[in-house]
Write an enzyme that holds these catalytic residues in place. Structure first.
Site, PDB file in Angstrom:
ATOM      1  N   LYS A   1       0.872  -1.175   0.000  1.00 41.39           N
ATOM      2  CA  LYS A   1       0.000   0.000   0.000  1.00 41.39           C
ATOM      3  C   LYS A   1       0.913   1.231   0.000  1.00 41.39           C
ATOM      4  O   LYS A   1       1.946   1.244   0.697  1.00 41.39           O
ATOM      5  CB  LYS A   1      -0.852  -0.053   1.273  1.00 41.39           C
ATOM      6  CG  LYS A   1      -1.896   1.041   1.430  1.00 41.39           C
ATOM      7  CD  LYS A   1      -2.643   0.848   2.758  1.00 41.39           C
ATOM      8  CE  LYS A   1      -3.806   1.800   2.936  1.00 41.39           C
ATOM      9  NZ  LYS A   1      -4.519   1.553   4.225  1.00 41.39           N
TER      10      LYS A   1
ATOM     11  N   SER B   1      -9.540   1.462   3.375  1.00 38.21           N
ATOM     12  CA  SER B   1      -8.702   2.225   2.477  1.00 38.21           C
ATOM     13  C   SER B   1      -7.661   1.409   1.712  1.00 38.21           C
ATOM     14  O   SER B   1      -7.095   1.902   0.739  1.00 38.21           O
ATOM     15  CB  SER B   1      -7.986   3.323   3.264  1.00 38.21           C
ATOM     16  OG  SER B   1      -7.082   2.754   4.197  1.00 38.21           O
TER      17      SER B   1
ATOM     18  N   SER C   1      -9.422  -0.831   7.650  1.00 40.57           N
ATOM     19  CA  SER C   1      -8.937  -0.683   6.274  1.00 40.57           C
ATOM     20  C   SER C   1      -8.216  -1.860   5.649  1.00 40.57           C
ATOM     21  O   SER C   1      -7.894  -1.819   4.460  1.00 40.57           O
ATOM     22  CB  SER C   1      -8.029   0.532   6.171  1.00 40.57           C
ATOM     23  OG  SER C   1      -8.824   1.680   6.011  1.00 40.57           O
TER      24      SER C   1
HETATM   25  N1  GLN Z   1     -12.659   3.829   7.032  1.00 37.11           N
HETATM   26  C1  GLN Z   1     -12.025   4.191   8.271  1.00 37.11           C
HETATM   27  C2  GLN Z   1     -11.663   5.650   8.253  1.00 37.11           C
HETATM   28  O1  GLN Z   1     -11.930   6.272   7.290  1.00 37.11           O
HETATM   29  C3  GLN Z   1     -10.819   3.335   8.497  1.00 37.11           C
HETATM   30  C4  GLN Z   1      -9.642   3.794   7.772  1.00 37.11           C
HETATM   31  C5  GLN Z   1      -8.455   2.937   8.031  1.00 37.11           C
HETATM   32  O2  GLN Z   1      -8.544   1.902   8.666  1.00 37.11           O
HETATM   33  N2  GLN Z   1      -7.324   3.405   7.554  1.00 37.11           N
HETATM   34  O3  GLN Z   1     -11.122   6.157   9.187  1.00 37.11           O
END
Ligand code: GLN
Length: 500
Positions: A80, A155, A179
């Protein structure tokens, strides 16, 4: 070639050890797949084909000389684009870091490199990992290989889509509120959020530091266990790294089964989408059939997990993102004075969701409101931790759906941040507590044919039990992504045997 694309990393390693496959063959096949699927999926932000081929060549030479660096020497990986990589552009999907070339490698990258894993490239994500659909990337959304009008989750949506599309056997992601697990669920792959502090955060672009944790995504449970094992363990460069996390060979004992394990089913977590809950109920039945003892478990404070998360997360993010000032990293906009330069750089460099978090976080931390918002959220966090601790005195593992829904359409939740935030309702409480959790595929929804993920939550540092249960479940279900029986389009990989 299709055998290579969907071969588990553990099988690639075995074939290389047996002299049946070279790292160069694997890398060449994957690079071709990566090129062929990029326009449809947009899973990559950077590809590093020359470097991957060079590293594959070196791995083959080491193997021939009997000097392999690890059992996985030569098995390539994707990161990532939140992991900083020496000499390879790292943007975290933000314009504010456009063109930034880090001068060092993240510890995870360094350790995978030391194990001989060639780097295929950097995977797309939501800008600064803020999101649940990968639509917040400044460089365009990622599409779900199951159906390219759908999001892959986020994400870590790039990592999940690449693994699901057979463009990488495994990939690293990060999980701050879900994420890794949520995109794994929506893309039909396995994803692990390890215990907080098990994997070094050194060299991860910081989002919400008390919640961020790096972890693997792959098509099989064993591959996730193996990739985690290559990077887990103490790192003196990360002050929150656990000094003595115990044995990190997660393949050891993974086949021991679930006989006698006590598993708590979270009463409050029932997916609103019927096709999701049907698969989850089936999964619970399967675990029981395999010899686990299931019991209902009430975790009432989890209801407040998401609101607490959406105060703590923006608070930490607003402070972490103060460093992007146009001076130290990335592009700089001109201004009459320093203040105007900074405000233009930040105004043009950050996307809407990033700005929203900075505003929410600054507000929650401001003098008059600190205790009412941030302070209260931290007290809720303590309640959740205590509730989970109590739960683990009567169960070994906890199960729930990973996500309330299957993949949704691109654009469907983009204009409604609250609907997007709800995607993490079952995962974010686990980040607040710091425990380990995995999402493992449990087939596809009968309503729409899209994948559903089961979340298995373990106690802190109990990854071994978590992997045991996930592996037993995966083997019994027999549902692993493979090139056979593509439902829908040529990118889609489908189930192999099993019910669904
Ligand atoms: N969707 C969650 C957020 O927007 C988790 C994001 C993540 O785990 N990086 O904070």
């Amino acid at each position: 070639m299709s055998e290579i694309l969907y071969m588990p990393a553990t099988a690639m390693a075995a074939a290389m050890a047996a002299g049946e496959l070279s790292s160069r063959e694997v890398v060449a096949a994957l690079l071709e797949r990566a090129g062929g699927t990029q326009s449809a999926l947009n899973g990559w932000l950077q590809r590093t084909p020359e470097r991957a081929l060079k590293e594959a060549h070196a791995a083959d030479e080491r193997r021939a000389a009997g000097k392999s660096r690890s059992a996985f020497d030569g098995v390539p990986v994707a990161y990532k684009d939140i992991f900083v990589t020496k000499d390879v552009v790292t943007t975290c999907a933000s314009k504010i870091l456009e063109g930034w070339v880090p001068p060092y490698d993240a510890t995870v990258v360094e350790r995978c490199d030391a194990a001989g894993l060639p780097m295929l490239g950097k995977a797309n994500l939501d800008e600064f990992a803020m999101g649940s659909s990968t639509e917040n990337s400044a460089f365009g959304p990622v599409r779900n290989p199951w159906n390219t009008t759908m999001v892959p989750g986020g994400s870590s949506g790039g990592s999940a889509a690449l693994v699901a599309a057979g463009a990488a056997p495994w990939a690293w992601g990060t999980d701050t509120g879900g994420s890794i697990r949520q995109p794994a669920a929506l893309s039909g792959v396995v994803g692990v959020k390890p215990t907080y502090g098990l994997v070094s955060r050194y060299g991860l672009v910081a989002f919400a530091s008390s919640l961020d944790q790096a972890g693997p995504l792959a098509r099989t449970v064993k591959d996730c266990a193996a990739l985690l094992g290559l990077a887990a363990g103490h790192d003196p460069r990360d002050s929150t790294s656990i000094p003595a996390p115990g044995a990190t060979d997660y393949l050891a004992g993974i086949e021991d089964g679930v006989e006698g394990l006590r598993i708590g089913v979270v009463k409050e977590f029932r997916a609103p989408e019927a096709g999701v809950q049907a698969r989850i109920d089936e999964a619970y039945g399967r675990l029981e059939k395999l010899g686990a003892k299931l019991q209902e478990l009430s975790l009432p404070s989890f209801e407040f997990g998401l609101p607490a998360y959406y105060l703590i997360n923006p608070a930490e993010a607003s402070s972490n993102l103060a460093r992007y000032d146009g001076v130290r990293y990335g592009p700089r906009r001109r201004g009459e004075d320093v203040a105007q330069m900074m405000s233009r750089t930040r105004g043009e460099g950050f996307g809407a969701e990033v700005k929203r978090r900075i505003m929410l976080g600054s507000y929650a931390l401001s003098a008059g409101y600190y205790d009412a918002y941030y302070g209260k959220a931290q007290r809720v966090r303590t309640l959740i931790i205590e509730e989970l601790d109590r739960a683990y005195s009567s169960v070994d593992l906890i199960v729930s759906p990973t996500s309330p829904t299957t993949a949704f359409r691109i654009g469907e939740r983009a204009a409604d941040p609250l609907a997007m935030y709800l995607s993490d309702v079952y995962t974010a409480p686990v980040n607040l507590a710091g425990n380990a959790a995995i999402s493992v595929p449990c087939g596809t929804s009968e309503d729409n044919g899209l994948p559903v993920g089961l979340q298995i939550i373990a106690g802190a540092l109990d990854e071994h039990t978590m992997f045991r249960a996930a592996y037993a479940f995966e083997q019994d279900l027999g549902w692993i992504l493979s090139p056979e029986g593509n439902p829908g389009n040529d990118l889609t990989a489908a189930r192999k045997g099993g019910s669904s």
